[in-house]
Motif scaffolding. Sequence first.
Motif, mmCIF file in Angstrom:
data_model
loop_
_atom_site.group_PDB
_atom_site.id
_atom_site.type_symbol
_atom_site.label_atom_id
_atom_site.label_comp_id
_atom_site.label_asym_id
_atom_site.label_seq_id
_atom_site.Cartn_x
_atom_site.Cartn_y
_atom_site.Cartn_z
ATOM 1 N N ILE A 89 0.838 -1.203 0.000
ATOM 2 C CA ILE A 89 0.000 0.000 0.000
ATOM 3 C C ILE A 89 0.874 1.254 0.000
ATOM 4 N N ALA A 90 1.973 1.225 0.768
ATOM 5 C CA ALA A 90 2.843 2.399 0.874
ATOM 6 C C ALA A 90 3.475 2.756 -0.461
ATOM 7 N N VAL A 91 3.937 1.771 -1.207
ATOM 8 C CA VAL A 91 4.645 2.065 -2.452
ATOM 9 C C VAL A 91 3.704 2.640 -3.509
ATOM 10 N N ILE A 92 2.401 2.419 -3.350
ATOM 11 C CA ILE A 92 1.415 2.982 -4.277
ATOM 12 C C ILE A 92 0.870 4.312 -3.775
ATOM 13 N N GLY A 93 0.655 4.402 -2.449
ATOM 14 C CA GLY A 93 -0.066 5.550 -1.909
ATOM 15 C C GLY A 93 0.771 6.640 -1.281
#
Length: 718
Positions: free
Chosen positions: A525-529
């Motif tokens: 989720i972090a690498v996208i958001g």
Amino acid sequence: MSTRVGIVLTAIMAACWHYDRIDWVMPMFLGVIASGIGDTDDGWRGRLRTVVATLVCFAMASAMVHWLFDRHWAFGVALCSAAFVLTLLSAISERWRATAWATLVLSVYSATGMEDIGDGPRWLQPALLLAGAAAYSAISVAWAWAFALHPVRRRIAQVYDTLAEYLWLKAAMFEPIRGVDMERRRIALAHRNVDVVQALNLAKDALLRRLPPIDPATGTPPDEGNEESRLLLAQYFIAQDVHERASSSHVAYAELAEAFFHSDVMFRCQRTLALQGSVCSEVGQAIRLRRQRADDGASAQALAELRSALDHLGSQEPRATDVTPPQRRARQLRSLHALHDNLAALDQQLAGAGTPQPASLGETLFDSTPRTLREAFAKVRSQCRLQAPVFRHAVRLALALAASFVVLSMLHAEHGYWVLLTTLFVCQPSYGATRRRVLERVIGTFCGLVAGWAVLRLFPDLLLEAAFAVAAGTLFFAFNKTRYGIATFAVTLVVLLGNNQTGDGAALILPRMIDTLLGAAIASIAVIGILPDWKARRLRPAAALALTTAARYLHAIGKQIDTGKRDDLAYRVARRNAHDADAALSTAVSHVLQEPGLVRGGIDAGIRFLVQSHTLLNYLSALGAHRGEGADAPGQALFGEASTALIDHLDRFAAALREQDAARLSEEADRQATVLADELEAQGDATTLAQLALVSRQIPLLGKAVLRLVEVRPQKSP
């Protein structure tokens, strides 16, 4: 590295069994793993300095965990802040990156140890972690002293191995088959060139870090007593020249295949290149085994047969039914002769690589590592902006760890710090790398848990399980940098079997799987958001850099046209920068292809540009390989004026990409480049002019590729 780790883990396990301190095994193992992760490719002096800095950082990290662990939220804030700062510091150099990364890992290892501290003294876990780290560090420094040049030999052998693969792939370009997708083959060649460039850079770093101390009297390392270092340096310089000649192109391959479809000359070119690839592989193996290569003469015979075929073609008059007019056929034959000359020089270089003359250690290599605190600070400061990849990754990693910390705090899960550990390991700077790490981590953990459960059931003897744990730890470092899935499988075995020495290892199976899934989900989720670093947005800057460095490469070549060929530092730096930029562009295109379709804006234009840009570099490489030849040929005086005009074209294209300004592109400039190519071809038989004409004819194709890339409108960065 795996051998060193195996020695240390075996010694620790044996000592703990001998003194009946099995509860010390896991914290010391984790200290060894953290120290091994921070290991760098250094000489013993550099390794000693790095070890001291790493152990100091480890001690500070352990002290922070020891002091703040009971202040739960303060510890979380400190850990995330440390992740941000250490990630920024990793921009300084590879040594700093390794030390910063290992310090973060040890911080989380310390936290997992504090969870299991039981009734023992609080200082014991940090002390054991540091003891394990110090034990591995001592072995690594001694190893670097005892086998000082072994890593250099391995790196240079790897350069020749990758050159062999490049030549084998390049040979396929000469296959005279109609309907072949030549563009696809050029893309594959560009991607293979990335491996060669990376291998050359790693070999250069290995050499730089092991040069003897500088003699104050001469200002350079002394040649006397350093014979093997001089031989390895000579083989590195030869590899650079081999790369330049191997990446050369003298004419469009599709044009040659069509023009000489009914001749065997193309097959002979293909066979010669393939044999020279085999020679490269043999040279690499000879360097690795410290022996001379036995030359079977096959490559020299193939060259002689190619020359004979070219002479036969030259003796024939072009027929009226030929697919090309006589003038073009003559130009194509000149290109084939230039190709033969290039292959002959390449053969001589490879023969010299097998039995090189020692180079002087006074021959300089460009070292980009900061030498002062001001230079180091400047590197960090250059990344302190929102668009900088290191800054974005630092923010992303810190916030991802913060989210993991909140999750483990809310769940109150046993061994909850494994969530943090998973997030730390799988959250990578790019989306593609993170996705790959997540898959490898989850699959490797699952397989490791299954295998660990089987070992616990089938081999209940603790001593045998201890042996399996040592073997698994060694396996982890054998594959940590190449096959992360296997490394994860191995370290999962270490955790289960090591903890089973003092408790119930099987009880860790379910928590380990759940925590791994949670940490992987948070990282995904972090690498996208969180400040996603979509590589599609970096295609234009990478393309502009490729053109700028190509222009500087052409300028460096032009300076030696009249004065003669010299492999001085300025020329080697310009050549290396051009290849580095081409490799960076190829890597960026590969990363974009791994990203979601919604953010892949411009990938088609990026691929088209990569093909044309790499073709330009191939033509420049051939020009560089022939620089200094035919300085007295008719029309040679035109070279300076023509190269200046072409450099202006390339700089204009780079500016259009940087500024997204299509107004800088014009059809008139493309027409001028075509006229210039005609003038260069009409000057005579000089190879350098013919190659410059190919560069000039590439300008209109590059202009169209640049225009497509400028017109792309990807999503805005957050």
